[in-house]
Design an enzyme around this catalytic site. Structure first.
Site, short mmCIF file in Angstrom:
data_model
loop_
_atom_site.label_atom_id
_atom_site.label_comp_id
_atom_site.label_asym_id
_atom_site.label_seq_id
_atom_site.Cartn_x
_atom_site.Cartn_y
_atom_site.Cartn_z
N TYR A 52 0.97 -1.13 -0.20
CA TYR A 52 -0.10 0.12 0.12
C TYR A 52 0.72 1.29 -0.23
CZ TYR A 52 -4.03 -2.87 1.08
OH TYR A 52 -5.13 -3.87 1.18
N GLU A 53 0.14 2.17 -0.33
CA GLU A 53 1.08 3.48 -0.63
C GLU A 53 1.55 3.94 0.96
OE1 GLU A 53 0.38 7.86 -2.30
OE2 GLU A 53 -1.28 6.48 -2.70
#
Length: 260
Positions: A50-51
């Site tokens: 995930y970012e």
């Protein structure tokens, strides 16, 4: 066979596109739901990134945002943002970028910025985040969203993330690293890029969906592949895993995580 909703069909169909052991950069919402369903069913060794910098996240409930602590707490490791983008993404180490969208066009370009004029928009959307980099550098990209005239448009109000640009060889001419979007999964069908033109055409209709329904819910003159398949209906084990995930998420957060 268990009955299912169109949203469940969409999520299951999207989850099946992730191979076991693949490295996937995941967007929040529908992409996260589909990716975690894959992890809980046929792809237990998928690596979810995930970012917010967790690698190998294994959330028991769906995250509310990229900053949800569940992601870091369940990850194999958490690294600096620069490493996620420069080493993993731009270094060609992400197999699949899994993205949602507010709007998409026939060439897989995505809008998550504004609806209407940029300076005086009708709707101001969440914006780009890391999606432009994911769309540009992941080896392949999957897009998931509900299908309607509002979401599948002839011309985007704003190009946030490039798919195949203006079609043909335009993506390659722009110097983007990855292959580009390989599938758009909706609540009605699955679309894939046509060889040469890179225009998205319907390759599979979900059970009970007609061509007329797809045409009515697409803002351009959608075309169909020569041989259009019928998507396999959700299996019992897929629906059970999905509904259990949604139930855990609802109990934890009061919502099921990305349907709307």
């Amino acid at each position: 066979m268990m009955t299912y909703t169109t949203n469940e069909m969409m999520t299951v169909a999207a989850s099946r596109r992730l191979g076991n052991g693949s490295v996937c950069f995941v967007g929040i919402g529908l992409p996260s739901k589909a990716a975690n369903l894959a992890r809980l069913t046929h792809a237990p060794d998928v690596v979810l990134i995930y970012e917010s910098d967790p690698i190998g996240a294994k959330p028991s409930v769906l995250p509310l945002s990229i900053g949800d602590g569940e992601l870091a707490e369940t990850a194999d490791t958490v690294v600096p943002t620069g490493e996620i983008f420069r080493y993993w993404l731009q270094g060609g180490r992400i197999d699949v970028g899994f993205l949602g969208a507010a709007q998409v066009d026939r060439y897989g370009n995505i809008n998550t910025t504004v609806i209407g004029d940029y300076h005086q928009p009708k709707v101001r959307l969440p914006g780009a985040g890391g999606a432009p980099e994911v769309a540009g550098s992941a080896r392949q990209v999957l897009i998931i969203l509900k299908q309607s005239h509002r979401t599948f448009v002839d011309k985007l109000a704003f190009v946030t993330s490039v798919g195949f640009g203006e079609g043909g060889e335009h993506r390659k001419q722009l110097g983007l690293l990855g292959e580009g979007p390989v599938g758009i999964i909706t609540d009605l069908c699955i679309m894939e890029p046509e060889a040469g033109t890179h225009e998205f055409v319907v390759t599979s209709l979900h059970p009970g969906v007609t061509r007329e329904q797809v045409i009515e819910n697409t803002g351009w003159a959608i075309r169909f592949a020569e041989d259009v398949a019928t998507t396999e209906a959700p299996r019992t084990e897929e629906l059970q895993a999905l509904r259990a995930l949604e139930a855990r998420t609802a109990a934890a957060h009061g919502q099921s995580g990305g349907d709307e």
